[in-house]
Design a protein around this motif. Structure first.
Motif, mmCIF file in Angstrom:
data_model
loop_
_atom_site.group_PDB
_atom_site.id
_atom_site.type_symbol
_atom_site.label_atom_id
_atom_site.label_comp_id
_atom_site.label_asym_id
_atom_site.label_seq_id
_atom_site.Cartn_x
_atom_site.Cartn_y
_atom_site.Cartn_z
ATOM 1 N N GLY A 89 -31.889 -12.290 1.485
ATOM 2 C CA GLY A 89 -33.280 -12.199 1.925
ATOM 3 C C GLY A 89 -33.909 -13.578 1.916
ATOM 4 O O GLY A 89 -33.571 -14.431 1.097
ATOM 5 N N ASN A 90 -34.798 -13.820 2.854
ATOM 6 C CA ASN A 90 -35.595 -15.063 2.981
ATOM 7 C C ASN A 90 -34.824 -16.263 3.535
ATOM 8 O O ASN A 90 -35.384 -17.098 4.231
ATOM 9 C CB ASN A 90 -36.233 -15.510 1.654
ATOM 10 C CG ASN A 90 -37.007 -14.414 0.948
ATOM 11 O OD1 ASN A 90 -37.610 -13.579 1.589
ATOM 12 N ND2 ASN A 90 -36.962 -14.401 -0.366
ATOM 13 N N PHE A 137 -39.767 -16.419 4.066
ATOM 14 C CA PHE A 137 -40.077 -15.358 3.099
ATOM 15 C C PHE A 137 -40.416 -14.049 3.811
ATOM 16 O O PHE A 137 -41.348 -14.002 4.633
ATOM 17 C CB PHE A 137 -41.234 -15.770 2.177
ATOM 18 C CG PHE A 137 -41.514 -14.765 1.100
ATOM 19 C CD1 PHE A 137 -40.688 -14.672 -0.011
ATOM 20 C CD2 PHE A 137 -42.572 -13.867 1.214
ATOM 21 C CE1 PHE A 137 -40.913 -13.717 -0.990
ATOM 22 C CE2 PHE A 137 -42.807 -12.905 0.237
ATOM 23 C CZ PHE A 137 -41.975 -12.836 -0.868
ATOM 24 N N ASP A 138 -39.641 -13.025 3.525
ATOM 25 C CA ASP A 138 -39.816 -11.667 4.084
ATOM 26 C C ASP A 138 -39.516 -11.554 5.580
ATOM 27 O O ASP A 138 -39.574 -10.451 6.122
ATOM 28 C CB ASP A 138 -41.240 -11.118 3.839
ATOM 29 C CG ASP A 138 -41.388 -10.472 2.467
ATOM 30 O OD1 ASP A 138 -40.415 -10.453 1.702
ATOM 31 O OD2 ASP A 138 -42.494 -9.983 2.173
ATOM 32 N N GLY A 173 -30.404 -9.845 -6.055
ATOM 33 C CA GLY A 173 -30.793 -10.745 -4.964
ATOM 34 C C GLY A 173 -29.809 -10.720 -3.819
ATOM 35 O O GLY A 173 -29.852 -11.555 -2.917
ATOM 36 N N GLY A 176 -29.428 -7.855 -1.997
ATOM 37 C CA GLY A 176 -29.800 -6.713 -1.164
ATOM 38 C C GLY A 176 -29.022 -5.464 -1.535
ATOM 39 O O GLY A 176 -28.596 -4.715 -0.653
ATOM 40 N N GLU A 184 -36.671 0.747 1.715
ATOM 41 C CA GLU A 184 -36.713 -0.515 0.949
ATOM 42 C C GLU A 184 -38.112 -0.690 0.344
ATOM 43 O O GLU A 184 -38.252 -1.131 -0.802
ATOM 44 C CB GLU A 184 -36.346 -1.686 1.867
ATOM 45 C CG GLU A 184 -36.212 -3.034 1.197
ATOM 46 C CD GLU A 184 -35.047 -3.154 0.216
ATOM 47 O OE1 GLU A 184 -33.975 -2.570 0.465
ATOM 48 O OE2 GLU A 184 -35.231 -3.834 -0.819
ATOM 49 N N THR A 208 -36.582 -6.869 -8.075
ATOM 50 C CA THR A 208 -37.325 -7.421 -6.938
ATOM 51 C C THR A 208 -38.832 -7.233 -7.116
ATOM 52 O O THR A 208 -39.615 -8.162 -6.845
ATOM 53 C CB THR A 208 -36.864 -6.737 -5.630
ATOM 54 O OG1 THR A 208 -35.440 -6.843 -5.547
ATOM 55 C CG2 THR A 208 -37.486 -7.378 -4.403
ATOM 56 N N ARG A 245 -41.642 -10.233 -7.154
ATOM 57 C CA ARG A 245 -42.724 -10.288 -6.153
ATOM 58 C C ARG A 245 -44.077 -10.381 -6.853
ATOM 59 O O ARG A 245 -44.995 -11.029 -6.371
ATOM 60 C CB ARG A 245 -42.679 -9.061 -5.231
ATOM 61 C CG ARG A 245 -41.463 -9.013 -4.343
ATOM 62 C CD ARG A 245 -41.456 -7.789 -3.445
ATOM 63 N NE ARG A 245 -42.319 -7.925 -2.289
ATOM 64 C CZ ARG A 245 -41.983 -8.566 -1.165
ATOM 65 N NH1 ARG A 245 -40.811 -9.137 -1.053
ATOM 66 N NH2 ARG A 245 -42.834 -8.637 -0.165
ATOM 67 N N GLY A 263 -32.595 -13.863 -1.756
ATOM 68 C CA GLY A 263 -33.581 -12.813 -1.992
ATOM 69 C C GLY A 263 -34.489 -13.207 -3.132
ATOM 70 O O GLY A 263 -34.967 -14.338 -3.202
ATOM 71 N N SER A 264 -34.676 -12.264 -4.068
ATOM 72 C CA SER A 264 -35.549 -12.574 -5.203
ATOM 73 C C SER A 264 -34.749 -13.074 -6.407
ATOM 74 O O SER A 264 -35.282 -13.167 -7.508
ATOM 75 C CB SER A 264 -36.359 -11.331 -5.565
ATOM 76 O OG SER A 264 -35.502 -10.280 -5.937
ATOM 77 N N GLY A 265 -33.459 -13.393 -6.196
ATOM 78 C CA GLY A 265 -32.621 -13.906 -7.258
ATOM 79 C C GLY A 265 -32.099 -12.787 -8.143
ATOM 80 O O GLY A 265 -32.434 -11.628 -7.943
#
Ligand SMILES: Nc1ncnc2c1ncn2[C@@H]1O[C@H](COP(=O)(O)OP(=O)(O)O)[C@@H](O)[C@H]1O
Ligand SMILES: N[C@@H](CCOP(=O)(O)O)C(=O)O
Length: 319
Positions: free
Chosen positions: A12-13, A18-19, A102, A104, A138, A191, A195, A268-270
């Motif tokens: 992701g990203n 981002f997004d 991160g 997905g 999601e 996630t 966020r 993604g968000s790690g």
């Protein structure tokens, strides 16, 4: 009749979008880095779900909390709206992906489940309608609607979310010779929590830089300038705030750069990180270092990957 669908890991990203930007990846050695879902005839039972796979223990114990069950609910909702008969299904999720990684992971289950359900019913939903359902699922998990995992996971390659004119996502050309080294340290970063720590508003200079980086990256991809594209992979939106959730990230990025990698960022968000290079020897060197220095426990792993241009695919009729 039964069908098995494999859905690959995604980034992701890709740091710079981002997004709105995401990439699907698969290991070069053929390892399945993604979930698989089997849909078979349920006979006299309308719905059943069983789970297997190396990360099965990390799934919610109650099957009604499994996102695959919710995929079944929204898929049948859509069929009923269209007056299409719902068939009894027996579903099996092979959970190969760590959760909160991160990579997905939830998107892998969502995409494999919905794609398999749709194929089992002879594809009543078109690509866009199915992708919209994937986004809905999601959003249910992460608390906000973002397609940057489900779109590449489903459609493959590097995907840009346009979300206009009835189009959710379109593919952007990328560099086929890039290796994507993926390092998951083995710890969990949910996630929704990653966020929640982001600012609600950004400074004008950050907005300008974000626009310049994303536009420059997409321009670099379309005009065949890999160095420019890689130099644009900079994140001013999430990485400065999320870095503290990833022990050893700054050090890993420093090493990767010295070793010759073109760019490194948070997937993604790690806590997974990705590192890009066009040189296989550099990819292997960075992978080795990350295995020894970024991975924190036996659940962590490192894979040298390529962009997965297929997205979700049928792997047969049995798991
Ligand atoms: N099949 C599934 N795969 C992954 N997560 C699931 C699944 N079903 C339910 N969940 C729940 O969804 C959440 C996913 O967490 P999240 O941090 O969004 O993971 P990821 O970023 O790896 O997709 C977790 O609370 C997990 O228990
Ligand atoms: N754009 C999202 C991507 C989250 O990806 P995941 O793999 O961590 O679920 C974000 O950065 O929050």
């Amino acid at each position: 009749m039964s069908v098995v669908v494999y859905a690959p890991a995604s980034i992701g990203n890709v740091s710079v979008g981002f997004d709105v930007l995401g990439a699907a990846v698969s290991p070069v050695d053929g390892t399945l880095l993604g979930d698989r879902v089997l849909v078979a005839d349920g006979g006299s039972t309308p719905f059943s779900l069983s789970c297997a796979g190396s990360f099965v223990d990390k799934l919610p114990e109650n099957h009604e909390e499994n996102i695959v069950f919710h995929c079944y609910l929204v898929f049948t909702r859509e069929l009923k709206k269209r007056d299409i008969a719902v068939r009894p299904v027996s579903m099996t999720l092979e959970k190969n992906m760590p959760i909160g990684s991160g990579l997905g992971s939830s998107a892998c289950s969502i995409v494999a489940a919905l794609d398999a359900l749709n194929r089992f019913h002879d594809q009543p939903l078109d690509e866009n309608a199915l992708l919209a359902l994937m986004g809905e699922m999601e959003a249910q998990i992460s608390g906000s609607l973002h397609y940057d995992n489900v779109a590449p996971c489903y459609l493959g390659g590097l995907q840009l979310m346009v979300e206009d004119e009835g189009i959710i996502s379109q593919q952007v050309p990328c560099f086929e010779n890039w290796f994507w080294v993926m390092a998951y340290p083995g710890i969990k970063v949910p996630t929704a929590e990653a966020r929640a720590i982001l600012p609600a508003q950004y400074r004008r200079q950050d907005v300008i830089n974000h626009g310049r980086h994303l536009a420059g990256f997409i321009h670099g991809c379309y005009s065949g300038q890999p160095k420019l594209a890689a130099n644009m992979i900079k994140d001013v939106v999430a990485e400065p705030y999320r870095e503290k959730l990833l022990p050893g990230f700054a050090n890993a990025r420093k090493y990767a750069k010295e070793a010759g990698a073109l760019a490194t960022g948070i997937s993604g968000s790690g806590p997974t990180l990705f590192s890009i290079t066009d040189d296989e020897a550099v990819a292997q060197r960075v992978a080795k270092w990350l295995s020894e220095n970024y991975v924190q426990n036996e659940e962590g792993f490192v894979h040298v990957c390529r962009l997965d241009t297929n997205g979700s695919t049928v792997t047969g009729s049995e798991l």
